[in-house]
Write a protein that holds these residues in place. Structure first.
Motif, mmCIF file in Angstrom:
data_model
loop_
_atom_site.group_PDB
_atom_site.id
_atom_site.type_symbol
_atom_site.label_atom_id
_atom_site.label_comp_id
_atom_site.label_asym_id
_atom_site.label_seq_id
_atom_site.Cartn_x
_atom_site.Cartn_y
_atom_site.Cartn_z
ATOM 1 N N PRO A 1 11.034 -12.138 4.203
ATOM 2 C CA PRO A 1 10.452 -11.224 3.027
ATOM 3 C C PRO A 1 9.852 -12.319 2.188
ATOM 4 O O PRO A 1 10.510 -12.957 1.461
ATOM 5 C CB PRO A 1 11.207 -10.250 2.955
ATOM 6 N N LEU A 2 8.553 -12.108 2.081
ATOM 7 C CA LEU A 2 7.993 -12.962 0.710
ATOM 8 C C LEU A 2 7.824 -12.235 -0.484
ATOM 9 O O LEU A 2 7.899 -12.680 -1.536
ATOM 10 C CB LEU A 2 6.559 -13.768 1.127
ATOM 11 N N TYR A 3 6.852 -11.266 -0.338
ATOM 12 C CA TYR A 3 6.538 -10.372 -1.372
ATOM 13 C C TYR A 3 6.266 -8.890 -1.195
ATOM 14 O O TYR A 3 6.008 -8.601 -0.136
ATOM 15 C CB TYR A 3 5.234 -10.962 -2.623
ATOM 16 N N THR A 4 6.254 -8.070 -2.254
ATOM 17 C CA THR A 4 5.837 -6.654 -2.021
ATOM 18 C C THR A 4 4.526 -6.290 -2.963
ATOM 19 O O THR A 4 4.376 -6.710 -3.929
ATOM 20 C CB THR A 4 6.865 -5.670 -2.449
ATOM 21 N N GLU A 5 3.739 -5.748 -1.946
ATOM 22 C CA GLU A 5 2.361 -5.313 -2.501
ATOM 23 C C GLU A 5 2.264 -3.829 -3.407
ATOM 24 O O GLU A 5 2.959 -3.076 -3.027
ATOM 25 C CB GLU A 5 1.158 -5.235 -1.718
ATOM 26 N N THR A 6 1.280 -3.997 -4.411
ATOM 27 C CA THR A 6 0.986 -2.570 -5.030
ATOM 28 C C THR A 6 0.439 -1.544 -4.158
ATOM 29 O O THR A 6 -0.623 -2.140 -3.416
ATOM 30 C CB THR A 6 0.496 -2.854 -6.458
ATOM 31 N N SER A 7 0.689 -0.368 -4.120
ATOM 32 C CA SER A 7 -0.217 0.518 -3.326
ATOM 33 C C SER A 7 -1.265 1.144 -4.272
ATOM 34 O O SER A 7 -0.766 1.243 -5.511
ATOM 35 C CB SER A 7 0.701 1.686 -2.848
ATOM 36 N N VAL B 1 -15.892 11.834 2.110
ATOM 37 C CA VAL B 1 -15.161 12.636 3.123
ATOM 38 C C VAL B 1 -13.757 12.857 2.429
ATOM 39 O O VAL B 1 -12.969 13.833 2.728
ATOM 40 C CB VAL B 1 -15.058 11.813 4.501
ATOM 41 N N GLY B 2 -13.003 11.641 1.905
ATOM 42 C CA GLY B 2 -11.780 11.752 1.419
ATOM 43 C C GLY B 2 -11.187 10.524 0.782
ATOM 44 O O GLY B 2 -12.081 9.759 0.479
ATOM 45 N N LEU B 3 -9.912 10.319 0.323
ATOM 46 C CA LEU B 3 -9.420 9.052 -0.391
ATOM 47 C C LEU B 3 -8.538 8.522 0.740
ATOM 48 O O LEU B 3 -8.430 8.774 1.612
ATOM 49 C CB LEU B 3 -8.761 9.535 -1.460
ATOM 50 N N LEU B 4 -8.333 7.296 0.217
ATOM 51 C CA LEU B 4 -7.485 6.381 0.982
ATOM 52 C C LEU B 4 -6.611 5.627 0.288
ATOM 53 O O LEU B 4 -6.794 5.168 -0.838
ATOM 54 C CB LEU B 4 -8.429 5.363 1.580
ATOM 55 N N VAL B 5 -5.295 5.604 0.539
ATOM 56 C CA VAL B 5 -4.308 4.732 -0.058
ATOM 57 C C VAL B 5 -3.819 3.638 0.665
ATOM 58 O O VAL B 5 -3.449 3.581 2.235
ATOM 59 C CB VAL B 5 -2.844 5.719 -0.090
ATOM 60 N N VAL B 6 -3.796 2.556 0.247
ATOM 61 C CA VAL B 6 -3.584 1.194 1.036
ATOM 62 C C VAL B 6 -2.795 0.259 0.071
ATOM 63 O O VAL B 6 -3.038 0.460 -1.106
ATOM 64 C CB VAL B 6 -5.154 0.421 1.312
ATOM 65 N N PRO B 7 -2.620 -1.097 0.614
ATOM 66 C CA PRO B 7 -2.053 -2.170 -0.170
ATOM 67 C C PRO B 7 -3.332 -2.711 -1.134
ATOM 68 O O PRO B 7 -4.427 -2.666 -0.485
ATOM 69 C CB PRO B 7 -1.523 -3.038 0.762
ATOM 70 N N GLN B 8 -3.031 -3.037 -2.138
ATOM 71 C CA GLN B 8 -4.032 -3.621 -3.106
ATOM 72 C C GLN B 8 -4.975 -4.631 -2.287
ATOM 73 O O GLN B 8 -6.065 -4.487 -2.749
ATOM 74 C CB GLN B 8 -3.417 -3.959 -4.435
ATOM 75 N N SER B 9 -4.251 -5.542 -1.709
ATOM 76 C CA SER B 9 -4.996 -6.622 -1.085
ATOM 77 C C SER B 9 -6.180 -6.020 -0.093
ATOM 78 O O SER B 9 -7.103 -6.767 0.051
ATOM 79 C CB SER B 9 -3.972 -7.457 -0.133
ATOM 80 N N LEU B 10 -6.059 -4.918 0.623
ATOM 81 C CA LEU B 10 -6.831 -4.277 1.488
ATOM 82 C C LEU B 10 -8.235 -3.804 0.747
ATOM 83 O O LEU B 10 -9.051 -3.692 1.151
ATOM 84 C CB LEU B 10 -6.191 -3.433 2.384
#
Length: 258
Positions: free
Chosen positions: A73-79, A141-150
């Motif tokens: 494991p390297l790092y955790t991304e912000t959602s 149409v809606g919203l989307l929750v993703v990692p910040q990098s995406l």
């Protein structure tokens, strides 16, 4: 697999959102005779690319089945939540999952977050990919929750995003097939872990620290060492005293230690 069976090139897979440029640059500096080939794969294809030999190592999103794969494991991304720029959410610096209770939240089939159901109300159909979901957000149409990098990777001028709490976070790891830990894989692990070019390959940094050097003790060198600061080695007080008397006993301005 032994080091002698290593491929003449190194194939590195990575999922969307990961930027391996820094590690690739260090590899090219240290191993210029071993070409590194980058392979972008989807999150669902990443583990299979390692298992079937399509890549020697890869950056993927956890969790991963560690039956036959090793992972660091390297790092955790912000959602973050992706919304149209004129959406109410855009007025806040940060939101919670509960704030989206009345919103339609899209859940693409290649979802990068490890959850069974996003917050809010589900859409009638799940988009096939994250880029498809981004297009639906732009269409209202809606919203989307993703990692910040995406969110950054698929950025559109008519969309924005805000950090969101109370949701899973994506963790990025370096992974490879355990029975294919070649010398090249060990070299790349060392680069990702931040080992210097002179570090022993395959040893963990804490193991290298614990191992004491044998034989004659070396004089410190490089940044922070006595020689680098212009100090005389210990045990040479007479020489230092002679230099002081030659100077007339004057003290110079204290030298700032770096």
């Amino acid at each position: 697999m032994t080091g002698s069976e290593a491929s003449p090139s190194f194939r590195l897979a990575y999922v969307p959102g990961v930027t391996p440029a820094k590690w690739v640059r260090i590899w090219n500096e240290r191993l210029p005779d071993v070409p590194l080939t980058l392979l972008q794969v989807s999150a669902t294809e990443a583990a299979d690319a390692l298992r079937d030999g399509g890549a020697d190592a890869g950056f993927l999103r956890l969790p991963v089945d560690r039956t036959d794969l090793s992972a660091i494991p390297l790092y955790t991304e912000t959602s973050v939540v992706v919304v149209p720029k004129d959406h109410l959410v855009a007025a806040f610096e940060e939101v919670t999952a509960e704030d989206l209770a009345d919103e339609i939240v899209l859940h693409p089939l290649d979802d990068a977050l490890d959850w069974a159901q996003p917050p809010g109300r589900p859409a009638i159909e799940r988009p096939a990919t994250t880029p498809d979901a981004i297009e639906l957000v732009a269409a209202g149409v809606g919203l989307l929750v993703v990692p910040q990098s995406l969110a950054r990777l698929y950025h559109r001028r008519d969309l924005t995003y805000r950090p969101i709490t109370g949701t899973p976070q994506s963790r990025i790891a370096l992974s490879w097939r355990e029975d294919r830990t070649t010398d090249q894989v060990e070299d790349f692990i060392g680069i990702v872990r931040g080992r210097t070019v002179n570090s022993s390959r395959g040893r963990r940094p804490d193991e290298e620290t614990k191992q004491k050097p044998s034989g004659k003790k070396e004089q410190p060198s490089g940044k922070g060492g006595g020689a680098a600061r212009g100090e005389a080695p210990a045990g040479r007080g007479q020489r230092r005293g002679a230099a002081a008397s030659k100077d007339g006993g004057r003290r110079g301005r204290p030298r700032r230690r770096s």
